[in-house]
Design a protein around this motif. Structure first.
Motif, PDB file in Angstrom:
ATOM      1  N   TYR A  10       0.801  -1.231   0.000  1.00 45.41           N
ATOM      2  CA  TYR A  10       0.000   0.000   0.000  1.00 45.41           C
ATOM      3  C   TYR A  10       0.829   1.274   0.000  1.00 45.41           C
ATOM      4  N   GLY A  11       2.138   1.157   0.078  1.00 46.88           N
ATOM      5  CA  GLY A  11       2.991   2.344   0.066  1.00 46.88           C
ATOM      6  C   GLY A  11       2.891   3.160   1.341  1.00 46.88           C
ATOM      7  N   VAL A  12       2.692   2.468   2.462  1.00 50.44           N
ATOM      8  CA  VAL A  12       2.581   3.148   3.750  1.00 50.44           C
ATOM      9  C   VAL A  12       3.612   2.576   4.713  1.00 50.44           C
ATOM     10  N   GLY A  13       3.888   3.305   5.764  1.00 43.75           N
ATOM     11  CA  GLY A  13       4.797   2.797   6.783  1.00 43.75           C
ATOM     12  C   GLY A  13       4.096   1.807   7.699  1.00 43.75           C
ATOM     13  N   ALA A  14       4.778   1.421   8.737  1.00 44.81           N
ATOM     14  CA  ALA A  14       4.241   0.445   9.687  1.00 44.81           C
ATOM     15  C   ALA A  14       2.958   0.931  10.357  1.00 44.81           C
TER      16      ALA A  14
END
Length: 69
Positions: free
Chosen positions: A26-30
């Motif tokens: 999703y192209g997001v961090g943790a």
């Protein structure tokens, strides 16, 4: 507008990312947040987390932007 929320996190009965690929996919961090349409298209995402106090106004602002209202 109906909305179903799913939390992907370890423990607490939430959905689990067993392969550990959610952040990359999703192209997001943790701690990132994703708003996906029912057809799977990502309407909005952020790499930063959203605190409990911010959830309501963030969702409202994002919904207005996504729906152009």
């Amino acid at each position: 507008m109906g909305l179903t929320c799913h939390r992907i996190a370890p423990g607490d009965g939430a959905l689990t990312d067993v392969r550990g690929r959610r952040a990359e996919a999703y192209g997001v961090g943790a701690v990132g947040v994703v708003l996906a349409r029912p057809d799977g298209v990502v309407a909005w995402h952020t790499r930063e987390g959203v605190t409990l106090g911010e959830q309501g106004w963030t969702l409202e602002a994002v919904s207005r932007t996504v729906l152009a209202r």
